[in-house]
Enzyme design. Structure first.
Site, PDB file in Angstrom:
ATOM      1  N   ASN A   1     -12.223   8.191  37.677  1.00 19.75           N
ATOM      2  CA  ASN A   1     -12.868   6.942  37.891  1.00 19.75           C
ATOM      3  C   ASN A   1     -13.237   6.036  36.946  1.00 19.75           C
ATOM      4  O   ASN A   1     -14.207   6.231  36.302  1.00 19.75           O
ATOM      5  CB  ASN A   1     -13.730   6.722  38.981  1.00 19.75           C
ATOM      6  CG  ASN A   1     -14.474   5.364  39.157  1.00 19.75           C
ATOM      7  OD1 ASN A   1     -15.498   4.828  38.467  1.00 19.75           O
ATOM      8  ND2 ASN A   1     -14.645   5.594  40.741  1.00 19.75           N
TER       9      ASN A   1
ATOM     10  N   ARG B   1     -17.090   2.786  37.297  1.00 17.94           N
ATOM     11  CA  ARG B   1     -16.594   1.804  38.113  1.00 17.94           C
ATOM     12  C   ARG B   1     -17.407   1.239  39.203  1.00 17.94           C
ATOM     13  O   ARG B   1     -17.688   0.116  39.377  1.00 17.94           O
ATOM     14  CB  ARG B   1     -15.085   1.688  38.358  1.00 17.94           C
ATOM     15  CG  ARG B   1     -13.818   0.032  38.710  1.00 17.94           C
ATOM     16  CD  ARG B   1     -13.286   0.225  39.737  1.00 17.94           C
ATOM     17  NE  ARG B   1     -12.899  -0.752  39.721  1.00 17.94           N
ATOM     18  CZ  ARG B   1     -12.943  -1.707  40.963  1.00 17.94           C
ATOM     19  NH1 ARG B   1     -13.817  -1.420  41.725  1.00 17.94           N
ATOM     20  NH2 ARG B   1     -12.005  -3.048  41.394  1.00 17.94           N
ATOM     21  N   CYS B   2     -17.357   2.403  39.535  1.00 19.76           N
ATOM     22  CA  CYS B   2     -18.160   2.404  41.130  1.00 19.76           C
ATOM     23  C   CYS B   2     -19.788   1.953  40.991  1.00 19.76           C
ATOM     24  O   CYS B   2     -20.423   1.503  42.151  1.00 19.76           O
ATOM     25  CB  CYS B   2     -18.273   3.694  41.430  1.00 19.76           C
ATOM     26  SG  CYS B   2     -17.050   5.061  42.621  1.00 19.76           S
ATOM     27  N   MET B   3     -20.482   2.496  39.508  1.00 20.74           N
ATOM     28  CA  MET B   3     -21.684   1.818  38.899  1.00 20.74           C
ATOM     29  C   MET B   3     -21.844   0.413  38.688  1.00 20.74           C
ATOM     30  O   MET B   3     -22.821   0.193  37.930  1.00 20.74           O
ATOM     31  CB  MET B   3     -22.208   2.538  38.129  1.00 20.74           C
ATOM     32  CG  MET B   3     -22.083   4.058  38.515  1.00 20.74           C
ATOM     33  SD  MET B   3     -23.374   4.019  40.370  1.00 20.74           S
ATOM     34  CE  MET B   3     -23.235   5.801  40.710  1.00 20.74           C
TER      35      MET B   3
ATOM     36  N   GLY C   1     -18.764   6.665  39.734  1.00 22.90           N
ATOM     37  CA  GLY C   1     -17.759   6.936  38.887  1.00 22.90           C
ATOM     38  C   GLY C   1     -18.276   5.731  37.937  1.00 22.90           C
ATOM     39  O   GLY C   1     -18.869   4.556  38.510  1.00 22.90           O
TER      40      GLY C   1
END
Length: 214
Positions: free
Chosen positions: A158, A203-205, A201
């Site tokens: 990620n 990108r999730c954040m 990860g």
């Protein structure tokens, strides 16, 4: 909210009041013509179909590639197992490669959604769709299955691409990061600590909101 940013330049392609779910981590823009969407634990087939129909009918995108990934917590969204790090390079968790199925969604001459199963290997599908001679799949953990499982849990696949070949990664995923460096990727390492424990990860954040045309 998403409505606060729904302007003429930033159109809204999915309504949270829709009966069928789709989540941002399952949506990856691959090119100016193609969007990938994951069919996952959080994104339903009907949600992906509604999203694809709306996107293809009302934007310049020509095709949606649906990635059918196993519905497990470790593979919650497409971006937890697959992200783009350069024009021709992708990170991927190797355990999804076997069971992964890819489907193409396009519109016919009457504006109806059409489906086609793509039988080729993922790297060949990506190269063909992106009009490239070849692509590199950079596997989480390199060729070490134990490292892949450990670093996958810490979001080794990620990554957040801030420009082609430059990505944000968690520093703790040392094996995967070393592989990325050897592939010529500039890794901006950040400590994760409690972030990775929260199952998210780089990108999730993030919420990429606007980007320059590549």
């Amino acid at each position: 909210t998403d409505r606060d940013f729904a302007t003429e330049e930033n159109k809204q392609w999915y309504d949270l009041s829709d009966s069928y779910s789709i989540e941002g981590g399952d949506v990856l823009v691959l090119s100016r013509d193609i969007v990938a969407v994951g069919l996952s634990q959080r994104t339903t087939v009907s949600g992906a179909e509604n999203f694809a129909r709306n996107l293809l009918q009302n934007s310049g995108f020509k095709k949606v590639l649906a990635f059918d990934i196993p519905e497990t917590r470790a593979f919650m969204h497409l971006d937890t197992v697959f992200t783009m790090v350069d024009y021709d390079k992708f990170t991927i968790h190797p355990e999804i490669e076997g069971p992964l199925s890819v489907y193409e969604m396009t519109l016919d001459d009457h504006g109806e959604l059409q489906f086609r199963a793509l039988k080729e290997e993922l790297k060949d599908i990506l190269a063909l769709e992106l009009k490239l001679p070849a692509v590199d799949l950079i596997r989480c953990g390199g060729g070490d299955l134990m490292a892949a499982q450990r670093e996958q849990w810490n979001d080794g696949s990620n990554t957040l691409c801030v420009e082609p070949g430059k990505i944000c990664v968690y520093a703790r995923n040392t094996v995967t990061n070393d592989v990325l460096y050897k592939q010529g990727i500039n890794c901006l390492e950040m400590p994760s600590a409690e972030l990775s424990r929260g199952r998210g990860g780089p990108r999730c954040m993030s919420m990429p909101f606007w980007r320059e045309d590549l």
